[in-house]
Design a protein around this motif. Structure first.
Motif, PDB file in Angstrom:
ATOM      1  N   ARG A   1      28.436  52.045  46.666  1.00  0.00           N
ATOM      2  CA  ARG A   1      28.341  50.879  47.709  1.00  0.00           C
ATOM      3  C   ARG A   1      29.956  50.938  48.100  1.00  0.00           C
ATOM      4  O   ARG A   1      30.655  50.532  47.238  1.00  0.00           O
ATOM      5  N   ILE A   2      30.168  51.024  49.471  1.00  0.00           N
ATOM      6  CA  ILE A   2      31.497  51.084  49.775  1.00  0.00           C
ATOM      7  C   ILE A   2      31.959  49.934  50.614  1.00  0.00           C
ATOM      8  O   ILE A   2      31.282  49.841  51.613  1.00  0.00           O
ATOM      9  N   PHE A   3      32.691  48.709  50.484  1.00  0.00           N
ATOM     10  CA  PHE A   3      32.929  47.669  51.329  1.00  0.00           C
ATOM     11  C   PHE A   3      34.234  47.629  51.823  1.00  0.00           C
ATOM     12  O   PHE A   3      35.266  48.139  51.263  1.00  0.00           O
ATOM     13  N   VAL A   4      34.106  46.925  52.980  1.00  0.00           N
ATOM     14  CA  VAL A   4      35.517  46.419  53.469  1.00  0.00           C
ATOM     15  C   VAL A   4      35.823  45.082  52.425  1.00  0.00           C
ATOM     16  O   VAL A   4      36.883  45.193  51.830  1.00  0.00           O
TER      17      VAL A   4
ATOM     18  N   ARG B   1      26.757  53.556  52.047  1.00  0.00           N
ATOM     19  CA  ARG B   1      26.085  53.911  51.063  1.00  0.00           C
ATOM     20  C   ARG B   1      26.106  55.566  50.643  1.00  0.00           C
ATOM     21  O   ARG B   1      25.987  56.146  51.687  1.00  0.00           O
ATOM     22  N   PHE B   2      26.545  56.084  49.439  1.00  0.00           N
ATOM     23  CA  PHE B   2      26.545  57.403  49.303  1.00  0.00           C
ATOM     24  C   PHE B   2      25.368  57.491  48.335  1.00  0.00           C
ATOM     25  O   PHE B   2      25.533  57.049  47.248  1.00  0.00           O
TER      26      PHE B   2
ATOM     27  N   ARG C   1      38.891  54.545  56.935  1.00  0.00           N
ATOM     28  CA  ARG C   1      38.291  53.432  57.679  1.00  0.00           C
ATOM     29  C   ARG C   1      38.464  51.934  57.234  1.00  0.00           C
ATOM     30  O   ARG C   1      37.780  50.965  57.328  1.00  0.00           O
ATOM     31  N   GLY C   2      39.585  51.832  55.954  1.00  0.00           N
ATOM     32  CA  GLY C   2      39.814  50.501  55.718  1.00  0.00           C
ATOM     33  C   GLY C   2      39.146  49.870  54.719  1.00  0.00           C
ATOM     34  O   GLY C   2      38.924  48.781  54.476  1.00  0.00           O
ATOM     35  N   TYR C   3      38.175  50.636  54.043  1.00  0.00           N
ATOM     36  CA  TYR C   3      37.419  49.997  52.919  1.00  0.00           C
ATOM     37  C   TYR C   3      38.173  49.595  51.581  1.00  0.00           C
ATOM     38  O   TYR C   3      39.231  50.581  51.375  1.00  0.00           O
ATOM     39  N   LYS C   4      37.987  48.755  50.950  1.00  0.00           N
ATOM     40  CA  LYS C   4      38.848  48.239  49.907  1.00  0.00           C
ATOM     41  C   LYS C   4      37.968  47.800  48.498  1.00  0.00           C
ATOM     42  O   LYS C   4      38.477  47.692  47.235  1.00  0.00           O
ATOM     43  N   ALA C   5      36.759  48.228  48.584  1.00  0.00           N
ATOM     44  CA  ALA C   5      36.085  47.905  47.492  1.00  0.00           C
ATOM     45  C   ALA C   5      34.882  48.699  47.091  1.00  0.00           C
ATOM     46  O   ALA C   5      34.303  49.244  48.346  1.00  0.00           O
ATOM     47  N   TRP C   6      34.418  49.122  45.981  1.00  0.00           N
ATOM     48  CA  TRP C   6      33.145  49.984  45.614  1.00  0.00           C
ATOM     49  C   TRP C   6      32.531  49.791  44.353  1.00  0.00           C
ATOM     50  O   TRP C   6      33.124  49.222  43.434  1.00  0.00           O
ATOM     51  N   ASP C   7      31.217  50.013  44.427  1.00  0.00           N
ATOM     52  CA  ASP C   7      30.590  49.881  42.810  1.00  0.00           C
ATOM     53  C   ASP C   7      29.272  50.846  43.134  1.00  0.00           C
ATOM     54  O   ASP C   7      29.212  51.377  43.984  1.00  0.00           O
ATOM     55  N   VAL C   8      28.603  50.787  41.921  1.00  0.00           N
ATOM     56  CA  VAL C   8      27.534  51.504  41.787  1.00  0.00           C
ATOM     57  C   VAL C   8      26.314  50.865  41.744  1.00  0.00           C
ATOM     58  O   VAL C   8      26.456  49.576  40.939  1.00  0.00           O
TER      59      VAL C   8
END
Ligand SMILES: CSCCC(=O)/C(O)=C/O
Ligand code: FE2
Ligand code: NI
Length: 170
Positions: free
Chosen positions: A158-161, A107-108, A71-78
């Motif tokens: 959290r997973i972001f484009v 969001r997971f 899905r083209g996501y590029k960044a993530w954090d908690v």
């Protein structure tokens, strides 16, 4: 296990096949990831150091990279919210205000619970009650807000484009 509550009619959907098909009809992505790779010490732990947050990302790296490639996501954090979060009330006040984003919002749920309240295609808002193992993606430009459940605590990936695409538009 996820539950949907339709606010106006108070209809409740808790059959998991019906939940998945309802969310699909609304353009909301829903996935269920196994929690078995998460270290026992990190289950239901809400005060997290940076290295514990990194361990959470590592535990789900395969799943994160898989959905990101699709899905083209590029960044993530908690993110962790709990009664010990210093500015919890302030943060919640913002999350509880209706808004949208120009990217989708993924969001997971790792621990605790979270509730997304999303405007449906018919204009009515429905609540999505999420538990550990649930992943949701609120589509871009769809009005929604977020709140905690009675336990008042959640840890989520959290997973972001892009972080810019996640800026809330109230
Ligand atoms: C479970 S993460 C907290 C909620 C959030 O990040 C958000 O943007 C709600 O709209
Ligand atoms: Fe949001
Ligand atoms: Ni629960």
């Amino acid at each position: 296990m996820t539950t949907i509550k339709i606010q106006e009619s108070r209809e409740i959907i808790d059959n998991q096949e019906e939940v998945v098909s309802f969310l699909q009809g609304q353009g909301v992505i829903y996935e269920s990831w196994t929690l078995s790779k998460l270290d026992d010490s990190l289950h239901e732990k809400f005060d997290l150091s940076d290295s514990e947050k990194e361990s959470i990302i590592e535990a789900f790296r395969e799943e994160i990279e898989d959905i990101s490639a699709r899905r083209g996501y590029k960044a993530w954090d908690v993110i962790s919210l709990s009664p010990t979060t210093p500015n919890l009330e302030e943060l919640l006040k913002n999350f509880q205000q209706e808004h949208h984003h120009t990217d989708d919002e993924v969001r997971f749920i790792v621990s605790g619970h979270g509730v997304f309240i999303i405007q449906g295609k018919d204009g009515r808002f429905f609540e999505v009650h999420l538990n550990p193992g649930d992943l949701i993606s609120v589509p871009e430009n769809i009005r929604h807000y977020f709140t905690l459940s009675d336990d008042k605590q959640v840890v989520a990936i959290r997973i972001f484009v892009t972080q810019e695409g996640w800026v809330p538009i109230y």
